[in-house]
Design a protein around this motif. Sequence first.
Motif, mmCIF file in Angstrom:
data_model
loop_
_atom_site.group_PDB
_atom_site.id
_atom_site.type_symbol
_atom_site.label_atom_id
_atom_site.label_comp_id
_atom_site.label_asym_id
_atom_site.label_seq_id
_atom_site.Cartn_x
_atom_site.Cartn_y
_atom_site.Cartn_z
ATOM 1 N N SER A 19 20.556 -23.082 -11.901
ATOM 2 C CA SER A 19 20.712 -22.975 -10.459
ATOM 3 C C SER A 19 20.356 -21.600 -9.952
ATOM 4 O O SER A 19 20.889 -20.593 -10.417
ATOM 5 C CB SER A 19 22.184 -23.304 -10.130
ATOM 6 N N PHE A 20 19.412 -21.569 -8.965
ATOM 7 C CA PHE A 20 19.149 -20.304 -8.290
ATOM 8 C C PHE A 20 20.312 -19.946 -7.376
ATOM 9 O O PHE A 20 20.465 -18.808 -6.962
ATOM 10 C CB PHE A 20 17.860 -20.379 -7.469
ATOM 11 N N GLY A 21 21.148 -20.983 -7.071
ATOM 12 C CA GLY A 21 22.344 -20.728 -6.268
ATOM 13 C C GLY A 21 23.278 -19.793 -7.006
ATOM 14 O O GLY A 21 23.855 -18.869 -6.421
ATOM 15 N N ILE A 22 23.429 -20.037 -8.313
ATOM 16 C CA ILE A 22 24.327 -19.185 -9.101
ATOM 17 C C ILE A 22 23.702 -17.810 -9.330
ATOM 18 O O ILE A 22 24.328 -16.784 -9.106
ATOM 19 C CB ILE A 22 24.627 -19.843 -10.474
ATOM 20 N N ALA A 23 22.444 -17.836 -9.785
ATOM 21 C CA ALA A 23 21.839 -16.572 -10.237
ATOM 22 C C ALA A 23 21.408 -15.688 -9.077
ATOM 23 O O ALA A 23 21.490 -14.464 -9.162
ATOM 24 C CB ALA A 23 20.638 -16.862 -11.139
ATOM 25 N N MET A 24 20.928 -16.297 -7.977
ATOM 26 C CA MET A 24 20.304 -15.490 -6.936
ATOM 27 C C MET A 24 21.118 -15.493 -5.624
ATOM 28 O O MET A 24 21.484 -14.447 -5.119
ATOM 29 C CB MET A 24 18.902 -16.035 -6.622
ATOM 30 N N LEU A 25 21.337 -16.686 -5.074
ATOM 31 C CA LEU A 25 21.982 -16.726 -3.760
ATOM 32 C C LEU A 25 23.437 -16.266 -3.841
ATOM 33 O O LEU A 25 23.899 -15.488 -2.993
ATOM 34 C CB LEU A 25 21.904 -18.143 -3.172
ATOM 35 N N GLY A 26 24.159 -16.757 -4.862
ATOM 36 C CA GLY A 26 25.584 -16.442 -5.012
ATOM 37 C C GLY A 26 25.883 -14.957 -4.854
ATOM 38 O O GLY A 26 26.662 -14.557 -3.981
ATOM 39 N N PRO A 27 25.243 -14.105 -5.667
ATOM 40 C CA PRO A 27 25.514 -12.666 -5.553
ATOM 41 C C PRO A 27 25.274 -12.127 -4.144
ATOM 42 O O PRO A 27 26.015 -11.270 -3.676
ATOM 43 C CB PRO A 27 24.521 -12.053 -6.547
ATOM 44 N N MET A 40 16.935 -23.797 1.243
ATOM 45 C CA MET A 40 16.200 -22.582 0.869
ATOM 46 C C MET A 40 16.897 -21.353 1.456
ATOM 47 O O MET A 40 17.328 -21.371 2.595
ATOM 48 C CB MET A 40 14.768 -22.646 1.420
ATOM 49 N N PHE A 41 17.041 -20.310 0.645
ATOM 50 C CA PHE A 41 17.425 -19.008 1.238
ATOM 51 C C PHE A 41 16.135 -18.226 1.416
ATOM 52 O O PHE A 41 15.290 -18.184 0.527
ATOM 53 C CB PHE A 41 18.468 -18.249 0.416
ATOM 54 N N CYS A 42 16.026 -17.616 2.561
ATOM 55 C CA CYS A 42 14.689 -17.308 3.064
ATOM 56 C C CYS A 42 14.690 -15.983 3.826
ATOM 57 O O CYS A 42 15.651 -15.628 4.492
ATOM 58 C CB CYS A 42 14.320 -18.461 4.005
ATOM 59 N N LEU A 43 13.595 -15.226 3.666
ATOM 60 C CA LEU A 43 13.417 -14.017 4.472
ATOM 61 C C LEU A 43 12.475 -14.331 5.633
ATOM 62 O O LEU A 43 11.412 -14.898 5.422
ATOM 63 C CB LEU A 43 12.819 -12.889 3.626
ATOM 64 N N VAL A 44 12.899 -13.959 6.830
ATOM 65 C CA VAL A 44 12.060 -14.215 8.010
ATOM 66 C C VAL A 44 11.983 -12.962 8.873
ATOM 67 O O VAL A 44 12.851 -12.087 8.794
ATOM 68 C CB VAL A 44 12.623 -15.382 8.858
ATOM 69 N N ILE A 71 18.051 -15.811 5.946
ATOM 70 C CA ILE A 71 18.545 -17.015 6.610
ATOM 71 C C ILE A 71 18.511 -18.214 5.662
ATOM 72 O O ILE A 71 17.733 -18.239 4.714
ATOM 73 C CB ILE A 71 17.703 -17.273 7.897
ATOM 74 N N LEU A 72 19.391 -19.184 5.927
ATOM 75 C CA LEU A 72 19.505 -20.370 5.068
ATOM 76 C C LEU A 72 18.927 -21.573 5.801
ATOM 77 O O LEU A 72 19.254 -21.801 6.975
ATOM 78 C CB LEU A 72 20.967 -20.610 4.710
#
Lengths: 397, 397, 372, 372
Positions: A101-109, A179-183, A198-199
């Motif tokens: 999960s990118f949720g655990i590794a990336m978004l979570g932190p 998606m977690f996203c840069l805008v 933004i999500l």
Amino acid sequence: MDTKLNIDLENFRLETRAWLEVNCPASMRKPIKDSSEMFWGGRNPEFTSQDQKIWFENMLEKKWIVPYWEKKYGGGGLSAEENIILTQEMSRLGCRRPLFSFGIAMLGPALLKFATEEQKLNYLPEIVEGKIWWCQGYSEPGAGSDLAGLQTKAEDMGEYYLINGSKVWTTYANKADWMFCLVRTDNKVSKHNGISFILIDMSTKGVSVRPIKLISGKSPFCETFFENVRVPKSNLVGNLNEGWTIAKYLLSHERKMIGGVGVTETKKEVHELAKLNLECSSGQLNNSLLRADIAKFEMDETIFELTIQRIIDEDKSGKKASQLSSFFKYYGTELNIKREELLIQIGGNNSLVWTPTEENDGNAARKFCRSKGNTIEGGTSEIQLNIIAKRILNLPT
Amino acid sequence: MDTKLNIDLENFRLETRAWLEVNCPASMRKPIKDSSEMFWGGRNPEFTSQDQKIWFENMLEKKWIVPYWEKKYGGGGLSAEENIILTQEMSRLGCRRPLFSFGIAMLGPALLKFATEEQKLNYLPEIVEGKIWWCQGYSEPGAGSDLAGLQTKAEDMGEYYLINGSKVWTTYANKADWMFCLVRTDNKVSKHNGISFILIDMSTKGVSVRPIKLISGKSPFCETFFENVRVPKSNLVGNLNEGWTIAKYLLSHERKMIGGVGVTETKKEVHELAKLNLECSSGQLNNSLLRADIAKFEMDETIFELTIQRIIDEDKSGKKASQLSSFFKYYGTELNIKREELLIQIGGNNSLVWTPTEENDGNAARKFCRSKGNTIEGGTSEIQLNIIAKRILNLPT
Amino acid sequence: MPLILTDEEKMLKEAANEFLASNSSLKSFRKLRDNNYQSFDQDLWKGMIEMGWTALTIPEAYGGLDFGYTGLGQILEETGKTLAKSPLISSILFSATAIRLCDNENLKSKWLPELMKGNILMALALDEKAHFDPNNINSTAKLSGNKYVINGKKKMVLDGSNADYFIVVVNEANMTSFFLIDVKSKGIEIKSDILMDTGEYSSVVFNKVSVASENKLNIKTNGDSILQSLLNITSAGLASEMLGSMQAAFEKTMDYIKEREQFGNKIGKNQSLQHRAALLFCEIELCKSIVLKALKAIDNDETKKIEFSHLAKAKLGEVLKLTTNEAIQMHGGIGVTDDADIGFYLKRARVIQHLMGDKNYHLNCIAKIKGY
Amino acid sequence: MPLILTDEEKMLKEAANEFLASNSSLKSFRKLRDNNYQSFDQDLWKGMIEMGWTALTIPEAYGGLDFGYTGLGQILEETGKTLAKSPLISSILFSATAIRLCDNENLKSKWLPELMKGNILMALALDEKAHFDPNNINSTAKLSGNKYVINGKKKMVLDGSNADYFIVVVNEANMTSFFLIDVKSKGIEIKSDILMDTGEYSSVVFNKVSVASENKLNIKTNGDSILQSLLNITSAGLASEMLGSMQAAFEKTMDYIKEREQFGNKIGKNQSLQHRAALLFCEIELCKSIVLKALKAIDNDETKKIEFSHLAKAKLGEVLKLTTNEAIQMHGGIGVTDDADIGFYLKRARVIQHLMGDKNYHLNCIAKIKGY
């Protein structure tokens, strides 16, 4: 250290070991052969075996999907020491990760550090439970290494943001739910200051996805297009126009991952493969030029691994953070490219086969091609060298 | 080609051969061992042997010191074809150059292209006759690779120029009689536009010289200092403030020389030296890693020599000038550095000896050290790569 | 002899460049690949034959132009630029050369004209292992009555499944021999692989294949020395194609970094890329010299032709690897997608550098020749 | 066991750094050289002894600190930074280690304290050829009555002309043996060379030198295995000095390119130099790891200590060569003059990388250990 604490930890280790022995099915203790054996969760979860399902559900019940997050966010609430013990025991048994999960590794932190309490309670438990498959929307077709040059814009329409633009290299965007996203939320300021984090729900109207084929063949990467996509303002994480801070925080995290830090895959040594594939006389490879290349490569590979160990040990011993993620990313990926070049030389004809046959799955050639992306994705080697020159060596700009 | 002409040239070849056989003493047909065996001329000429004197005087009388310059300037007035034949015949017999001179190689071409007729008649014959030893004053201590950043200034004092500043890397300034020199004559314009080319008598009041010691030991290089030196205005060559044009013309000339083009020294092949110094089994060097390095080096060395030949042949065939002097300078000097690194590896202890003993003259170590300057002098490797990137590849600036 | 092209060779090269510019492109290469790895384009091949390219190295006695390998090298350099796929390598550079070097006049008179006209295709069956090792051929030919019996397993037979005949290199009483064998002969089994370069390479089993003794290509000439000459020529020829690919990949990359912008600047403005590009430029200059020299040394039968052809294949292997790696890296993310063409050069590079011996193989040969 | 220095080791290293900062410099190095290549500065040496550096690897039983080679490695790293010349390598790292590894208690009790206190100096006589080859010792020892007769020619005996005793490695009945021999013994002839690093290295001829059998250092222990251990330790120790030199040369170069201006900019602004500097930084990080690992593996008697010490000497040889070359090149014209100090590192690098085996030697050893 406190003796009482030591005894407690030893007990925790024994209990953990016993629990894993009982609850981790045998097939979940074998190394993962390819990505099809990973469970990623999501709205439409796909278990590829009954054991995979059992293992996930056991760990979920035990709250050990993300053992070190707080309990209120669905984590196991383990202390740092306990978490290390759990990791050690899992790797001792060879237990697979129950959820990728990118949720655990990336978004979570990022959420833990920058989100509101409401957002944390809203998103983190779903990540732990594997209900939502997250993907990352950073890179853009036009920006390349110049991540901060992104052009996907989110316009403030009062009640919502209106998003237009596109993202590239979004891993599994075709399967992800959010998606977690840069805008870009401000065009008038310097490029780093007009970015927000933004999500986005991928099922929103106007979102479309196209998988990317690489020189190695199919890939998990996609291009994602946004055409007048409406996103609630509550989906903003952190302050408006301060998304670059979050991005930097996560990027340094990512670099370590790609550089190979923490990955404990056991690779066969290059010289062993050479001995299997090439002729020897009195214990030496006849191809003395290749032998020289292998000796040089293995020297660097062994010492790079020792260096990872040294830096981790230094970090643990409390030496001030060493800012070496760019070094890891650069050197690790360059080594991997050299490794793949050596492997196709060692394999000869056999490693050049492309379309799978009965005798040859073509993986050697495809792995070789795929490795060429390592020094590009997650910040090119050139970017890493720039960072080292500027931030570590303080060379003039 | 005209048959008549062909016959004439064949006759010229036979005559030349016969003349050289008679007039070049046997000892002047042996390769030059070190710089002490070169005759440089000058106000205080030093012949190191009677044969050297005879050879110089014979060639001077024959007008073959600079055979291809016009007769009115002291040259031999030979045609291009005749000059090639003379060069071929001299190299066939192994005849030494009768006179070593920056006047012939460097200043002469500049004067021929940029000087007034009066200046040509004044300076060129003295060069040919070996009466004046010229040195070159280009580099400055503060400027380094940024040659055009030079600060030595020549102020117009009406009747003369007043020169203040210093030069570095002036080869044999301690022995030379005159210097051709770049000076700043205008501070207010862009740096390339305020430079002039001027000739300075080294015996003028205010000129002083300090020899430079290199990491390899003594060297022919010097620092030269100018303190209120008065130089007649008639010593200016070309137009005021247009000296950079002359400098560029000569630099591209110099690069070719340093890169090894035209030098026909016969070097022993690296693998031959390796076989003399290292153990072999069944015809192969036991040190297989060094063998690999030698094979790679000799590949590049052989092909570089072929490339020089190809480019010369292309130039001769009238293909438009190939602008490859930076390539020659860069690749030739980098190869030489690799060669010296290999040679000290091959020599082992013996090539590390520094102070001369009966068995070991220490030349290997000193040659090794000296080679490190090759990629710096005459424009660093980095400068050459910049030139290639910009002028040949047209990459953006 | 000056190390430059003659006027005729220059004209030939320019004509090839023009012809291929309008008849071949990376787009056609992609189309062939996407069309189930089609081996080549029949129309392009017909055009090549009409241009006379297949006749360049065929002696006049057999109806050819006898123009020499320097000529064929120019053609291959040009085909390397667009990765034009054709039987030029398998049928002409490999097979016609093998036949020409042998001394069976009947077979030469019969087949060289046919190959030249493109009426038939041939493939060279030489390799047997995962690595190039022409000095250890295990396939055998044994005389039995007035026929030969061929046994062995061949690998990496380029265009094997399109061929009408194989030229098979075998061990006959510890000497090398060459046989011309109909692909439809009893006892032959062909399996084909598509390699990374989209090319088709066959594994061919010869199981007690019976061949008339008239089909032995080398009668009196020593087969070992024929093989040596064949290897020199194929090395120089493959190096020519590599030279073309290298120049094309480099040019495309230079074009790209002159156009692509990042951080508000063309990426080609980065000095570190400029220096790497300049180094590539230098290396490519070296490559041009050694390829030309190897080709000329063959045509002029110079004594150092063996050394030069080894050097050509070794150096080109090294620099083509460097060039294609740099090309991908300088293209960045785009470079590793299948949408971009630059990856085709990378994949072709790794196959062609391996074909007929890689850099290490050839450098080792030179070291042995020089006795170290 | 974590791959970091203990607190005591850190303190030792810091103290060494401070001591050397005020007692040793490149200026003193230059002074010694200009003073007819003086071998070392007596005052500095006395200070080192007072600091306890000579006692670090001497067991407590002989009055030493028994602190370990990781400790001595930190000292050598610091001396490498200023190229401090002393008998620390010849007398302590080489000779005291050789004696300590042997099992002649009488000699150990007698000489280890003397070496430690600096009362005498010793030199190791091992090399015999132009290239390091410790497995083929031609010098011999033969028992004749109750004496040994030593014959042979030794080379590269570091600090040989300052030594009071030689430790001589010989072949005794096809096994390695170690002898302690007074330099004034009859039959010894010493000639000394100054090498590129300004160090003094002797050639020593042993012509029928008679040595009492009590002076044999290895009594029961296998001399071959002592030699192996000695080589591991000397490799790791020399690598430590190389690590110090490398860091100093790199730092001086970074300082220089941050200050020096050309074309109106600091030259360190050039991206191509920045990338090369960043690469050097990475390589030096690797060097730090392998040196520390090799030292720790020796102190902890790890099974892979042989591999790690080979790797240390190989890798440090490679990177020190690269670093010193880049240091000179980035300094430009100044870098090749004797006025600048940076050239000292270049010249020391080429000698120390050769001493006790160069990169190729050590890589070859590893390949053999790993069986390829």
